[in-house]
Design a protein around this motif. Structure first.
Motif, mmCIF file in Angstrom:
data_model
loop_
_atom_site.group_PDB
_atom_site.id
_atom_site.type_symbol
_atom_site.label_atom_id
_atom_site.label_comp_id
_atom_site.label_asym_id
_atom_site.label_seq_id
_atom_site.Cartn_x
_atom_site.Cartn_y
_atom_site.Cartn_z
ATOM 1 N N ALA A 197 0.932 -1.205 0.041
ATOM 2 C CA ALA A 197 0.099 -0.059 -0.177
ATOM 3 C C ALA A 197 0.773 1.416 0.020
ATOM 4 N N PRO A 198 0.549 2.260 -0.579
ATOM 5 C CA PRO A 198 1.240 3.697 -0.641
ATOM 6 C C PRO A 198 1.246 4.309 0.864
ATOM 7 N N PRO A 199 2.327 4.806 1.012
ATOM 8 C CA PRO A 199 2.369 5.310 2.322
ATOM 9 C C PRO A 199 1.697 6.746 2.283
ATOM 10 N N ALA A 200 1.170 6.659 3.621
ATOM 11 C CA ALA A 200 0.090 7.750 3.917
ATOM 12 C C ALA A 200 0.551 8.571 5.142
ATOM 13 N N ASP A 201 1.316 8.195 6.023
ATOM 14 C CA ASP A 201 1.832 8.614 7.125
ATOM 15 C C ASP A 201 2.494 9.906 6.910
ATOM 16 N N VAL A 202 2.170 10.831 7.936
ATOM 17 C CA VAL A 202 2.784 12.204 7.819
ATOM 18 C C VAL A 202 4.338 12.012 8.061
ATOM 19 N N VAL A 203 5.082 13.020 7.472
ATOM 20 C CA VAL A 203 6.383 13.038 7.680
ATOM 21 C C VAL A 203 6.849 14.315 8.436
ATOM 22 N N PRO A 204 7.725 14.488 9.275
ATOM 23 C CA PRO A 204 7.935 15.657 10.072
ATOM 24 C C PRO A 204 7.871 17.026 9.241
ATOM 25 N N TYR A 205 8.685 17.044 8.122
ATOM 26 C CA TYR A 205 8.611 18.374 7.362
ATOM 27 C C TYR A 205 7.220 18.908 7.086
ATOM 28 N N ALA A 206 6.462 17.858 6.945
ATOM 29 C CA ALA A 206 4.872 18.245 6.487
ATOM 30 C C ALA A 206 4.252 19.068 7.483
ATOM 31 N N ILE A 207 4.436 18.891 8.514
ATOM 32 C CA ILE A 207 3.970 19.586 9.908
ATOM 33 C C ILE A 207 4.892 20.613 10.422
ATOM 34 N N ASP A 208 5.872 21.117 9.960
ATOM 35 C CA ASP A 208 6.847 21.796 10.426
ATOM 36 C C ASP A 208 5.852 23.260 10.450
ATOM 37 N N PRO A 209 6.010 23.814 11.706
ATOM 38 C CA PRO A 209 5.240 25.291 11.821
ATOM 39 C C PRO A 209 6.155 26.311 11.316
ATOM 40 N N GLN A 210 7.450 26.412 10.995
ATOM 41 C CA GLN A 210 8.153 27.306 10.350
ATOM 42 C C GLN A 210 7.925 27.178 8.782
ATOM 43 N N SER A 211 7.928 25.920 8.430
ATOM 44 C CA SER A 211 7.458 25.760 6.942
ATOM 45 C C SER A 211 6.215 26.159 6.648
ATOM 46 N N ALA A 212 5.315 26.069 7.619
ATOM 47 C CA ALA A 212 3.903 26.448 7.372
ATOM 48 C C ALA A 212 3.866 27.868 7.454
ATOM 49 N N ARG A 213 4.550 28.681 8.201
ATOM 50 C CA ARG A 213 4.524 30.046 8.381
ATOM 51 C C ARG A 213 5.012 30.547 7.113
ATOM 52 N N ARG A 214 6.096 30.184 6.650
ATOM 53 C CA ARG A 214 6.815 30.512 5.265
ATOM 54 C C ARG A 214 5.875 30.389 3.859
ATOM 55 N N LEU A 215 5.127 29.093 3.955
ATOM 56 C CA LEU A 215 4.152 28.959 2.932
ATOM 57 C C LEU A 215 3.064 30.130 3.055
ATOM 58 N N TRP A 216 2.708 30.336 4.202
ATOM 59 C CA TRP A 216 1.481 31.198 4.213
ATOM 60 C C TRP A 216 1.782 32.629 3.956
ATOM 61 N N GLU A 217 3.048 33.004 4.373
ATOM 62 C CA GLU A 217 3.595 34.334 4.115
ATOM 63 C C GLU A 217 3.823 34.372 2.557
ATOM 64 N N LEU A 218 4.258 33.353 1.844
ATOM 65 C CA LEU A 218 4.796 33.409 0.566
ATOM 66 C C LEU A 218 3.224 33.536 -0.316
ATOM 67 N N SER A 219 2.375 32.640 0.189
ATOM 68 C CA SER A 219 1.006 32.787 -0.495
ATOM 69 C C SER A 219 0.305 34.104 -0.535
ATOM 70 N N GLU A 220 0.358 34.841 0.770
ATOM 71 C CA GLU A 220 -0.074 35.929 0.868
ATOM 72 C C GLU A 220 0.599 36.983 -0.134
ATOM 73 N N LYS A 221 2.019 36.839 -0.489
ATOM 74 C CA LYS A 221 2.632 37.640 -1.371
ATOM 75 C C LYS A 221 2.132 37.692 -2.669
ATOM 76 N N LEU A 222 2.054 36.190 -3.159
ATOM 77 C CA LEU A 222 1.622 35.831 -4.383
ATOM 78 C C LEU A 222 0.270 36.314 -4.836
ATOM 79 N N ILE A 223 -0.708 36.088 -3.671
ATOM 80 C CA ILE A 223 -2.096 36.696 -4.262
ATOM 81 C C ILE A 223 -2.381 38.010 -4.138
ATOM 82 N N LYS A 224 -1.510 38.857 -3.632
ATOM 83 C CA LYS A 224 -1.335 40.341 -3.397
ATOM 84 C C LYS A 224 -0.755 41.028 -4.656
ATOM 85 N N GLY A 225 -0.020 40.104 -5.341
ATOM 86 C CA GLY A 225 0.677 40.690 -6.482
ATOM 87 C C GLY A 225 1.953 41.369 -6.175
#
Length: 116
Positions: A88-116
């Motif tokens: 069966a394909p793996p589905a468990d989460v790996v540490p980098y996928a729930i890293d709070p710092q990565s999530a914050r960076r992704l959020w900030e980048l997403s805000e910049k991209l949608i604001k143009g």
């Protein structure tokens, strides 16, 4: 949130019928295959985790978790490379996928991209 592998949707139709048959997601008659041992679910079973995420009081006040099979996923701290021989394909989460710092960076980048 990981719904699992859901047979019989258009989400994986772009790979083509032959590939779906080769991977065991479709039988020789073109019908979706459900195989819970391999994590291949019906549409209803796949939707279960989404419904759990949206409605479960068990998740109240909890954020930043990864859900699968109507529960919080176990953390896979030693993920192995895919070989194609997995039952069966793996589905468990790996540490980098729930890293709070990565999530914050992704959020900030997403805000910049949608604001143009």
């Amino acid at each position: 949130m990981h719904p699992g592998i859901v047979a019989g949707t258009n989400l994986n139709s772009s790979v083509g019928e032959e590939q779906l048959k080769a991977t065991g997601l479709m039988d020789e008659h073109g019908q979706p295959v459900v195989d819970l041992e391999r994590g291949i679910k019906t549409v209803q079973q796949g939707a279960g985790t989404t419904a759990f995420a949206a409605t479960s009081p068990l998740l109240e006040g909890i954020g930043g978790v990864y859900l699968e099979d109507n529960d919080i996923s176990e953390l896979d701290t030693d993920p192995q490379p895919l070989t194609g021989a997995e039952k069966a394909p793996p589905a468990d989460v790996v540490p980098y996928a729930i890293d709070p710092q990565s999530a914050r960076r992704l959020w900030e980048l997403s805000e910049k991209l949608i604001k143009g």
